[in-house]
Write a protein that holds these residues in place. Sequence first.
Motif, PDB file in Angstrom:
ATOM      1  N   THR A   1       0.891  -1.156   0.189  1.00  0.00           N
ATOM      2  CA  THR A   1       0.178   0.005   0.053  1.00  0.00           C
ATOM      3  C   THR A   1       0.626   1.601   0.041  1.00  0.00           C
ATOM      4  N   VAL A   2       1.278   2.304  -0.752  1.00  0.00           N
ATOM      5  CA  VAL A   2       1.695   3.124  -0.782  1.00  0.00           C
ATOM      6  C   VAL A   2       0.613   4.067   0.351  1.00  0.00           C
ATOM      7  N   LEU A   3       1.253   5.495   0.443  1.00  0.00           N
ATOM      8  CA  LEU A   3       0.415   6.587   1.016  1.00  0.00           C
ATOM      9  C   LEU A   3       1.211   7.072   1.466  1.00  0.00           C
ATOM     10  N   ASP A   4       0.194   8.234   0.715  1.00  0.00           N
ATOM     11  CA  ASP A   4       1.034   9.806   0.570  1.00  0.00           C
ATOM     12  C   ASP A   4      -0.268  10.878   0.772  1.00  0.00           C
ATOM     13  N   ILE A   5       0.234  11.392   1.019  1.00  0.00           N
ATOM     14  CA  ILE A   5      -0.854  13.331   1.785  1.00  0.00           C
ATOM     15  C   ILE A   5      -0.971  14.250   0.292  1.00  0.00           C
ATOM     16  N   ASP A   6      -0.184  13.933  -0.788  1.00  0.00           N
ATOM     17  CA  ASP A   6      -0.622  14.478  -2.113  1.00  0.00           C
ATOM     18  C   ASP A   6      -1.109  13.899  -3.133  1.00  0.00           C
ATOM     19  N   GLY A   7      -2.945  13.536  -2.640  1.00  0.00           N
ATOM     20  CA  GLY A   7      -3.301  13.331  -4.029  1.00  0.00           C
ATOM     21  C   GLY A   7      -2.612  13.261  -5.206  1.00  0.00           C
ATOM     22  N   THR A   8      -1.805  14.284  -5.969  1.00  0.00           N
ATOM     23  CA  THR A   8      -1.455  14.361  -7.581  1.00  0.00           C
ATOM     24  C   THR A   8      -0.395  13.265  -7.311  1.00  0.00           C
ATOM     25  N   ARG A   9       1.111  13.546  -6.369  1.00  0.00           N
ATOM     26  CA  ARG A   9       1.785  12.359  -6.636  1.00  0.00           C
ATOM     27  C   ARG A   9       1.401  10.385  -6.584  1.00  0.00           C
ATOM     28  N   LEU A  10       0.151  10.468  -5.822  1.00  0.00           N
ATOM     29  CA  LEU A  10      -0.744   9.167  -5.574  1.00  0.00           C
ATOM     30  C   LEU A  10      -1.160   8.572  -6.613  1.00  0.00           C
ATOM     31  N   ALA A  11      -1.806   9.859  -7.518  1.00  0.00           N
ATOM     32  CA  ALA A  11      -1.945   9.679  -8.766  1.00  0.00           C
ATOM     33  C   ALA A  11      -1.007   9.553 -10.046  1.00  0.00           C
ATOM     34  N   HIS A  12      -0.021   9.973  -9.694  1.00  0.00           N
ATOM     35  CA  HIS A  12       1.341   9.788 -10.833  1.00  0.00           C
ATOM     36  C   HIS A  12       1.747   8.080 -10.103  1.00  0.00           C
ATOM     37  N   CYS A  13       1.873   7.990  -9.447  1.00  0.00           N
ATOM     38  CA  CYS A  13       2.588   6.880  -9.885  1.00  0.00           C
ATOM     39  C   CYS A  13       1.235   5.357  -9.716  1.00  0.00           C
ATOM     40  N   ARG A  14       0.412   5.852  -9.274  1.00  0.00           N
ATOM     41  CA  ARG A  14      -0.645   4.772  -9.350  1.00  0.00           C
ATOM     42  C   ARG A  14      -0.470   4.375 -11.385  1.00  0.00           C
ATOM     43  N   GLU A  15      -0.587   6.118 -12.010  1.00  0.00           N
ATOM     44  CA  GLU A  15       0.072   5.771 -14.061  1.00  0.00           C
ATOM     45  C   GLU A  15       0.888   4.728 -14.213  1.00  0.00           C
ATOM     46  N   ALA A  16       1.967   5.270 -13.791  1.00  0.00           N
ATOM     47  CA  ALA A  16       3.707   4.668 -13.519  1.00  0.00           C
ATOM     48  C   ALA A  16       3.297   2.817 -13.187  1.00  0.00           C
ATOM     49  N   LEU A  17       2.823   3.128 -12.463  1.00  0.00           N
ATOM     50  CA  LEU A  17       2.544   1.381 -12.475  1.00  0.00           C
ATOM     51  C   LEU A  17       1.315   0.781 -13.151  1.00  0.00           C
ATOM     52  N   ALA A  18       0.622   1.547 -13.928  1.00  0.00           N
ATOM     53  CA  ALA A  18      -0.846   0.668 -14.142  1.00  0.00           C
ATOM     54  C   ALA A  18      -0.657   0.200 -15.684  1.00  0.00           C
ATOM     55  N   ALA A  19       0.974   0.198 -16.138  1.00  0.00           N
ATOM     56  CA  ALA A  19       1.155  -0.906 -17.989  1.00  0.00           C
ATOM     57  C   ALA A  19       0.898  -1.761 -17.288  1.00  0.00           C
ATOM     58  N   ASP A  20       1.015  -2.464 -16.396  1.00  0.00           N
ATOM     59  CA  ASP A  20       1.244  -3.820 -16.300  1.00  0.00           C
ATOM     60  C   ASP A  20       0.016  -4.517 -14.876  1.00  0.00           C
ATOM     61  N   GLU A  21      -0.881  -4.375 -15.685  1.00  0.00           N
ATOM     62  CA  GLU A  21      -1.774  -5.051 -14.567  1.00  0.00           C
ATOM     63  C   GLU A  21      -1.402  -6.299 -13.599  1.00  0.00           C
ATOM     64  N   THR A  22      -1.086  -6.458 -13.774  1.00  0.00           N
ATOM     65  CA  THR A  22      -0.689  -7.876 -13.150  1.00  0.00           C
ATOM     66  C   THR A  22      -0.219  -6.882 -11.150  1.00  0.00           C
ATOM     67  N   LEU A  23       1.350  -6.405 -11.748  1.00  0.00           N
ATOM     68  CA  LEU A  23       1.651  -6.174 -11.069  1.00  0.00           C
ATOM     69  C   LEU A  23       0.450  -4.737 -10.097  1.00  0.00           C
ATOM     70  N   SER A  24      -0.234  -4.260 -10.716  1.00  0.00           N
ATOM     71  CA  SER A  24      -1.256  -2.856 -10.491  1.00  0.00           C
ATOM     72  C   SER A  24      -1.792  -3.294  -9.666  1.00  0.00           C
ATOM     73  N   SER A  25      -2.625  -4.506  -9.728  1.00  0.00           N
ATOM     74  CA  SER A  25      -3.254  -5.118  -8.668  1.00  0.00           C
ATOM     75  C   SER A  25      -3.089  -5.212  -7.426  1.00  0.00           C
ATOM     76  N   ARG A  26      -1.923  -5.829  -7.213  1.00  0.00           N
ATOM     77  CA  ARG A  26      -0.758  -5.698  -6.237  1.00  0.00           C
ATOM     78  C   ARG A  26      -0.835  -4.694  -5.481  1.00  0.00           C
TER      79      ARG A  26
END
Length: 300
Positions: free
Chosen positions: A31-56
């Motif tokens: 679980t990635v925790l960040d107070i900044d929603g924009t940084r969280l969104a960038h992190c999610r985007e960076a991992l989104a290309a691989d579905e197996t990875l992002s599901s974890r």
Amino acid sequence: MQQQTPIVVVGAGTMGTTLARLMATRAMPVTVLDIDGTRLAHCREALAADETLSSRVGFAQDWSSVGAASAMIESVTEDLALKRRVLAEAERHLPATALIMTNTSGLSIDALGEEMAHPERFVGAHFFNPADLIPAVELVPGQLTHDATVAQACQLLRQLGKRPAVLKRCVPGFVANRIQHALMRECLALLEQGVVEPQALDDIVRYSIGVRLAINGPLRQRDLNGLDTHLNIARYLYAELEDRHTPSPLLETHVSEGRLGRKSGRGFFEWPQESAEAQPQQERELLRRMLTLLDEESAS
Ligand SMILES: NC(=O)c1ccc[n+]([C@@H]2O[C@H](COP(=O)([O-])OP(=O)(O)OC[C@H]3O[C@@H](n4cnc5c(N)ncnc54)[C@H](O)[C@@H]3O)[C@@H](O)[C@H]2O)c1
């Protein structure tokens, strides 16, 4: 360590994102925790290309949505007071048995843990960027860190495919950043003195000591060369080396002029947008290939 209980990474920046990728690649829920929603969104985007990875990977903006966790890695901005607050808050939410690590680049582990109720379960785990690829992690105990905590952290890091290297005690900058800054102090002095141009300096280091350091490390390399030869050179050279105690004026000027490197388009070199954007992926590919070669070599 229970494998299926998530690990919490606090801070979704450069390091937090590659730490999340590392864990997800090794099938560890994170679980990635960040107070900044924009940084969280960038992190999610960076991992989104691989579905197996992002599901974890889970994402949270505060501890209320984190749930149980077996371990935590603090990877927020390098600021002592901020990190202390983050660690104190983490302790209030994590189970008493959870391992607590900080990814500080070199702040004192004792100072970071000063306000913790249980600093014995707290240890420095200094990863290198990108954390999912670079094998070494400096493990840095504070004076109150229990040996069992260091052992637990080593076990987790090995499960993640890392090569933990334990320091006997904490010193500012740990080992890697001390060596990196000693090297850069001399590089900057050589540029300031007009001895060499940036491109030539990089070429000399990459294609001489750089490749050899990757194969042997500095001490094994010296053993191979002969310590008597090293001493002979050290005797006449040390008086000539840069030993300033403040950052180089050249570095100060570059930063004050906005020459920050790739991210601002200009540093020691020019970074046109196209090469600036392509560079991280190119470097990841080269790193993968080099590390595969080194792995094959150490297995043979
Ligand atoms: N970048 C590197 O090459 C590198 C390498 C090794 C270690 N480190 C260390 O890792 C840590 C993180 O560095 P980075 O480069 O990822 O920084 P970064 O600036 O990219 O990310 C820091 C993140 O921390 C978040 N943050 C700030 N306050 C927070 C809080 N109270 N709670 C939750 N999140 C918060 C920010 O929103 C940001 O997303 C630092 O201690 C740094 O010294 C960095």
